[in-house]
Each structure stands twice: as structure tokens, then as C-alpha cells.
Design a protein around this motif. Structure first.
Motif, PDB file in Angstrom:
ATOM      1  N   LEU A  10      13.640  11.552 -23.239  1.00  0.00           N
ATOM      2  CA  LEU A  10      14.593  12.630 -22.942  1.00  0.00           C
ATOM      3  C   LEU A  10      14.719  13.610 -24.101  1.00  0.00           C
ATOM      4  CD1 LEU A  10      17.226  10.512 -21.045  1.00  0.00           C
ATOM      5  CD2 LEU A  10      16.055  12.533 -20.114  1.00  0.00           C
ATOM      6  N   GLU A  11      14.568  13.115 -25.335  1.00  0.00           N
ATOM      7  CA  GLU A  11      14.623  14.005 -26.499  1.00  0.00           C
ATOM      8  C   GLU A  11      13.370  14.862 -26.610  1.00  0.00           C
ATOM      9  OE1 GLU A  11      15.343  11.306 -29.742  1.00  0.00           O
ATOM     10  OE2 GLU A  11      17.505  11.183 -29.294  1.00  0.00           O
ATOM     11  N   GLY A  12      12.329  14.527 -25.863  1.00  0.00           N
ATOM     12  CA  GLY A  12      11.058  15.236 -25.931  1.00  0.00           C
ATOM     13  C   GLY A  12      11.016  16.562 -25.188  1.00  0.00           C
ATOM     14  N   PHE A  13      12.090  16.919 -24.500  1.00  0.00           N
ATOM     15  CA  PHE A  13      12.126  18.213 -23.796  1.00  0.00           C
ATOM     16  C   PHE A  13      13.574  18.661 -23.615  1.00  0.00           C
ATOM     17  CE2 PHE A  13      12.661  15.165 -20.439  1.00  0.00           C
ATOM     18  CZ  PHE A  13      13.372  15.791 -19.426  1.00  0.00           C
ATOM     19  N   PRO A  19      11.321  18.236 -14.306  1.00  0.00           N
ATOM     20  CA  PRO A  19      11.149  16.787 -14.434  1.00  0.00           C
ATOM     21  C   PRO A  19       9.879  16.386 -15.174  1.00  0.00           C
ATOM     22  CG  PRO A  19      10.741  17.499 -12.188  1.00  0.00           C
ATOM     23  CD  PRO A  19      11.257  18.691 -12.920  1.00  0.00           C
ATOM     24  N   ARG A  20      10.008  15.262 -15.893  1.00  0.00           N
ATOM     25  CA  ARG A  20       8.899  14.669 -16.624  1.00  0.00           C
ATOM     26  C   ARG A  20       8.550  13.324 -15.990  1.00  0.00           C
ATOM     27  NH1 ARG A  20       9.480  19.329 -18.238  1.00  0.00           N
ATOM     28  NH2 ARG A  20       9.201  19.977 -20.388  1.00  0.00           N
ATOM     29  N   ILE A  32      12.071  11.656 -15.146  1.00  0.00           N
ATOM     30  CA  ILE A  32      13.365  11.927 -15.760  1.00  0.00           C
ATOM     31  C   ILE A  32      13.553  13.436 -15.758  1.00  0.00           C
ATOM     32  CG2 ILE A  32      13.600   9.843 -17.154  1.00  0.00           C
ATOM     33  CD1 ILE A  32      12.446  11.439 -19.529  1.00  0.00           C
ATOM     34  N   ALA A  33      14.799  13.841 -15.657  1.00  0.00           N
ATOM     35  CA  ALA A  33      15.091  15.267 -15.647  1.00  0.00           C
ATOM     36  C   ALA A  33      16.461  15.503 -16.248  1.00  0.00           C
ATOM     37  CB  ALA A  33      15.054  15.817 -14.219  1.00  0.00           C
ATOM     38  N   HIS A 125       5.870  17.083 -14.736  1.00  0.00           N
ATOM     39  CA  HIS A 125       5.021  17.194 -15.913  1.00  0.00           C
ATOM     40  C   HIS A 125       4.897  15.823 -16.546  1.00  0.00           C
ATOM     41  CE1 HIS A 125       5.498  21.559 -15.667  1.00  0.00           C
ATOM     42  NE2 HIS A 125       6.779  21.338 -15.489  1.00  0.00           N
ATOM     43  N   VAL A 126       3.724  15.470 -16.995  1.00  0.00           N
ATOM     44  CA  VAL A 126       3.549  14.169 -17.647  1.00  0.00           C
ATOM     45  C   VAL A 126       4.254  14.209 -18.998  1.00  0.00           C
ATOM     46  CG1 VAL A 126       1.882  12.523 -18.567  1.00  0.00           C
ATOM     47  CG2 VAL A 126       1.383  13.749 -16.463  1.00  0.00           C
ATOM     48  N   ALA A 127       5.136  13.240 -19.244  1.00  0.00           N
ATOM     49  CA  ALA A 127       5.854  13.168 -20.511  1.00  0.00           C
ATOM     50  C   ALA A 127       4.863  12.869 -21.619  1.00  0.00           C
ATOM     51  CB  ALA A 127       6.929  12.093 -20.445  1.00  0.00           C
ATOM     52  N   VAL A 128       5.097  13.453 -22.766  1.00  0.00           N
ATOM     53  CA  VAL A 128       4.210  13.257 -23.909  1.00  0.00           C
ATOM     54  C   VAL A 128       4.681  12.096 -24.753  1.00  0.00           C
ATOM     55  CG1 VAL A 128       3.238  14.339 -25.960  1.00  0.00           C
ATOM     56  CG2 VAL A 128       3.677  15.693 -23.941  1.00  0.00           C
TER      57      VAL A 128
END
Length: 128
Positions: A10-13, A19-20, A32-33, A125-128
Motif C-alpha cells: 500500500l505504501e508503494g503507490f 488498483p494494484r 489492493i486499492a 496494475h501489477v504491484a512492484v
């Protein structure tokens, strides 16, 4: 596969309504969104939509045969919007939400109202 840290993900965007994808289960995405403000009225004709509030509070407006109603979800609560039900998620103060949907499901459903610029029209989007 390694454990997934939801806090770090969640801190990554920052972008709300974008949504990731953090995991896959069979033919489903675990997403997650961040919710902030209002989404758009939309419907998923062929799939239910699962919501789990990780933090904050959300409202989901529903258009049902009996009329419109709003469901309020607090942290730790879940709700499933049945397929074919027009709905509109929102959050007045912001929230983080986990969603489960079939892979390829569009964030604005199969039919929707006009999409404002603050909503990301995506299959995730694929989470990094």
C-alpha cells in the motif's frame, strides 16, 4: 512465492482508484486499492465483487430492485456486490481496500456512467 506485506504494498503507490494486483488465485486477481472521494456507478454483469476494508471506511451505493441503498463498511468488514448490481464505491476520508475479482475485470465494470479523470480505467496494475 513469498509472503506479501500489505503495508509495504500500500505504501508503494498513492493514486486512488488505481488498483494494484498483489496475488493471483486460480483465475482471480487479489487487488489492493486506495479509495478517496467517489468512484462511478458501474456494473459487472458476470461476476460478483468482493470488498475487504483494510483501513478507513467506505460506502457502497447499490441500485437494487427495491431501490437505492448505501452499505457502510468499517475496517475489517467485508461485502460482496452481486453480479448485475449497479454500485458506486466512495470514501469521504480515504480508505485502503482489498478486492477479489476475475483476472481481466475492468475497474469500471461492463457498463458505467461517464468516467471522471480521477478514476483509472484499468484491469489492475501489477504491484512492484
Amino acid at each position: 512465492m513469498n509472503p506479501i506485506d500489505l503495508t509495504a504494498a500500500l505504501e508503494g503507490f498513492d493514486a486512488p482508484w488505481s488498483p494494484r494486483i498483489i496475488a493471483y488465485i486460480n483465475n482471480y486477481d487479489v487487488r489492493i486499492a486506495k479509495f478517496a472521494g467517489e468512484h462511478v456507478w458501474h456494473v459487472h454483469e458476470d461476476t460478483d465483487e468482493f470488498f475487504l476494508v483494510l483501513s478507513g471506511e467506505i460506502e457502497i451505493g447499490l441500485r437494487e430492485d427495491a431501490g437505492e441503498r448505501t452499505v457502510t463498511l468499517q475496517q475489517g468488514q467485508i461485502f460482496v456486490v452481486p453480479r448485475g448490481t449497479f454500485h458506486k464505491p466512495s470514501s469521504k476520508l480515504g480508505a485502503s481496500v482489498l478486492l477479489v475479482e476475475p483476472t481481466g475485470t475492468l475497474s469500471v465494470g461492463d457498463r458505467h456512467d461517464d468516467v471522471p479523470g480521477h478514476i483509472d480505467v484499468t484491469t489492475g496494475h501489477v504491484a512492484v
